[in-house]
Design an enzyme around this catalytic site. Structure first.
Site, PDB file in Angstrom:
ATOM      1  N   GLY A 288       0.815  -1.210   0.000  1.00  0.00           N
ATOM      2  CA  GLY A 288       0.000   0.000   0.000  1.00  0.00           C
ATOM      3  C   GLY A 288       0.853   1.266   0.000  1.00  0.00           C
ATOM      4  CG  ASP A 289       0.204   3.933   2.235  1.00  0.00           C
ATOM      5  OD1 ASP A 289      -0.933   4.298   1.886  1.00  0.00           O
ATOM      6  OD2 ASP A 289       0.465   3.482   3.371  1.00  0.00           O
ATOM      7  CD  GLU A 290       1.615   0.164  -3.153  1.00  0.00           C
ATOM      8  OE1 GLU A 290       0.586   0.887  -3.152  1.00  0.00           O
ATOM      9  OE2 GLU A 290       1.610  -1.007  -2.737  1.00  0.00           O
ATOM     10  N   GLY A 291       1.612   5.292  -4.065  1.00  0.00           N
ATOM     11  CA  GLY A 291       1.380   6.475  -4.904  1.00  0.00           C
ATOM     12  C   GLY A 291       0.327   6.199  -5.970  1.00  0.00           C
ATOM     13  CE  LYS A 292      -3.125   1.926  -3.624  1.00  0.00           C
ATOM     14  NZ  LYS A 292      -2.011   1.874  -2.666  1.00  0.00           N
ATOM     15  N   GLY A 293      -2.888   6.884  -5.932  1.00  0.00           N
ATOM     16  CA  GLY A 293      -3.764   8.043  -6.159  1.00  0.00           C
ATOM     17  C   GLY A 293      -3.140   9.006  -7.151  1.00  0.00           C
TER      18      GLY A 293
ATOM     19  N   GLY B 163      -5.974   5.656   1.802  1.00  0.00           N
ATOM     20  CA  GLY B 163      -5.742   7.092   1.804  1.00  0.00           C
ATOM     21  C   GLY B 163      -4.897   7.395   0.589  1.00  0.00           C
ATOM     22  CG  HIS B 164      -5.788   6.287  -2.836  1.00  0.00           C
ATOM     23  ND1 HIS B 164      -6.572   5.629  -3.731  1.00  0.00           N
ATOM     24  CD2 HIS B 164      -5.296   5.333  -2.014  1.00  0.00           C
ATOM     25  CE1 HIS B 164      -6.562   4.319  -3.465  1.00  0.00           C
ATOM     26  NE2 HIS B 164      -5.800   4.126  -2.412  1.00  0.00           N
TER      27      HIS B 164
ATOM     28  CD  GLN C 148      -6.880  -1.471   0.909  1.00  0.00           C
ATOM     29  OE1 GLN C 148      -7.664  -2.062   0.186  1.00  0.00           O
ATOM     30  NE2 GLN C 148      -7.211  -0.317   1.466  1.00  0.00           N
TER      31      GLN C 148
ATOM     32  CG  ASP D 134      11.151  12.347  -5.165  1.00  0.00           C
ATOM     33  OD1 ASP D 134      10.445  11.399  -5.580  1.00  0.00           O
ATOM     34  OD2 ASP D 134      10.810  13.091  -4.225  1.00  0.00           O
TER      35      ASP D 134
ATOM     36  CB  SER E 103       6.317   9.294  -9.760  1.00  0.00           C
ATOM     37  OG  SER E 103       5.872  10.282  -8.874  1.00  0.00           O
TER      38      SER E 103
ATOM     39  N   GLY F  63       8.247  13.291  -7.608  1.00  0.00           N
ATOM     40  CA  GLY F  63       7.744  14.270  -6.650  1.00  0.00           C
ATOM     41  C   GLY F  63       6.253  14.093  -6.508  1.00  0.00           C
TER      42      GLY F  63
END
Ligand code: GDP
Ligand code: IMO
Ligand code: MG
Length: 424
Positions: free
Chosen positions: A12-17, A40-41, A224, A333, A413, A415
């Site tokens: 999770g929290d890989e930057g999907k959003g 949380g995206h 997720q 980065d 990506s 940033g």
């Protein structure tokens, strides 16, 4: 562009959003197919930060249709808070462009209460988000769940709540030492907000299929990450839904053949929130460096995320399960300023070198990462806009990942802002 699924490749929290937001400009419709407001995206557009929990990240693009599919679990109160917050930021969240499937299961106060009580009592805590996700999916599988469509039929709704609470109140009073919940209060509270929810209800499956038939492009947004998948993740330290790409069809009510592209979102290092095995976790200053540089604090619960090196064993498992057509590599980065970067290329497990996670119950707990060490780079990447502008060692790091995995990183990506991504 064709139809695609976006899936988190790790925990999770890989930057999907961020990637969903970026690619929304190329599609007509965005569908969330699993999970709930445990997600949380975060998306940053021209300096304004938006945090999406259950609303598809495509909502930031005016005019694009957004759908909450049948595979999602929806907390009605939290949903209304979320759309109010988005509206106050000037976004159109009207029922004309945001739909909820009639079949989406509702997270009710007793689901949150069970989640909290169970975690409070457990010796080996999962570290859930406390949003009632697991108990809601349990009710769905036990066939005592309340679905969004039930909001249109108060008598059915009341009967379902009464039935669910018959069992749950025994748990509350006899096991957890809590007061019983009054079915009438739960019903009344839900009916009080039903008029705001009902306009959003729709036959989501048909809407998606009609859009496809009309030649429109659809993106299926996962929440997720594959290692949190209920079947294929690090069970029992997982979430309660299937996260793998193919659940996009079940969780939206379309046939799998409709989706031809699968984009795996891969963070350039690894993080995890909550408990469970994490072979490349760093407990030293390096872990702290990644947490600080990467701002690794949960978007939903604010918890510090556990941080570690990139784990290619985890990614091979994800590739085996999802067969991504491309990867988006995020947060590259964050690695700037390191002399050396470690890449976990295999595990050592019971004297053997493993390229895939051992499937034995405590296999991951007993796996030691085998690292390859690559040279780091000092340059700030935040202004890089193409492959050639990346420092040489950064390109080497990415190429080595691609070489070992056999999948290209089609998006890089550098940033958090929408603009800080480029294609290869
Ligand atoms: P998600 O749950 O997969 O959508 O990811 P989250 O939004 O929970 O976590 C990713 C965090 O990293 C967010 O705060 C993003 O704003 C941020 N982010 C995304 N991509 C990048 C990137 O390439 N570089 C940096 N520095 N931050 C990023
Ligand atoms: P996004 O979509 C990271 C984790 C929780 C816990 C486990 C079970 O933002 O990537 P749950 O509340 O789902 O029963 O908790 O799953 N978890 C997440 N970790 N990102 C998420 O979502 C998560 N959603 C759930 O921390 O370990
Ligand atoms: Mg997140």
């Amino acid at each position: 562009m064709s139809n695609m699924t976006i899936v988190g490749a790790q925990w999770g929290d890989e930057g999907k959003g961020k990637i969903v937001d970026l690619l929304t400009s190329e599609v007509d419709m965005v569908v969330r197919f699993q999970g709930g407001n445990n997600a949380g995206h975060t998306v940053i557009v021209d300096g304004t930060k938006y945090v999406l929990h259950v609303v598809p990240s495509g909502i930031l693009h005016p005019g694009k249709m957004c759908i909450i599919g049948n595979g999602v679990v929806l907390d009605p109160e939290s949903f209304l808070e979320e759309i109010d917050a988005l509206q106050s930021l000037g976004l159109d969240v009207s029922p004309e462009r945001l739909k909820i499937s009639y079949k989406t299961h509702l997270i009710l106060p007793y689901h949150r209460a069970i989640d909290g009580a169970r975690e409070g009592k457990a010796k080996a805590k999962i570290g859930t988000t406390g949003r009632g996700i697991g108990p809601c999916y349990e009710d769905k599988k036990s066939r005592v769940g309340v679905r969004a469509g039930d909001l249109t039929d108060p008598e059915v709704l009341r009967a379902k709540i009464e039935r669910a609470l018959e069992e749950k109140n025994v748990l509350f009073t006899q096991l957890y030492g809590m007061p019983a919940l009054d079915p009438q209060t739960v019903f009344d509270d839900l009916m009080a907000i039903a008029p705001r929810l009902v306009p959003y209800l729709a036959d989501a499956s048909s809407l998606i299929m009609e859009a496809d038939a009309a030649g429109k492009s659809i993106m299926f947004e996962g929440a997720q990450g594959v290692m949190l998948d209920i079947d294929h993740g690090t069970y029992p330290f997982v979430t309660s839904s299937n996260v793998v790409c193919d659940n996009a069809s079940i969780g939206s009510g379309v046939h799998a053949g409709m989706i031809d592209q699968r984009i795996a979102i891969v963070k350039a290092y690894t993080t995890r929130v909550g408990s469970g095995p994490f072979p490349t976790e760093l407990f030293d200053d390096m872990g702290e460096f990644l947490r600080r540089q990467g701002g690794e604090y949960g978007a939903t619960t604010g918890r510090p995320r556990r941080c570690g090196w990139l784990d290619l064993v985890v990614l091979r498992e994800m590739i085996r399960l999802c067969d991504p057509t491309t990867m988006a590599l995020t947060k590259v980065d964050v690695l700037s300023g390191l002399k050396e970067i470690k890449l976990c290329v295999a595990y050592e497990y019971e004297g053997k070198v493993m390229k895939y996670p051992p499937q034995t119950p405590r296999g991951l707990d007993n796996s030691k990462p085998v690292y390859e060490v690559l040279p780091g780079w000092d340059e700030d990447l935040s202004g890089c806009t193409d492959w050639d502008s990346l420092p040489r060692n950064c390109r080497r790091y990415i190429e080595r990942i691609e070489e070992l995995l056999g999948v290209k990183a089609g998006y890089i990506s550098v940033g958090p802002d929408r603009n800080q991504t480029f294609r290869r």
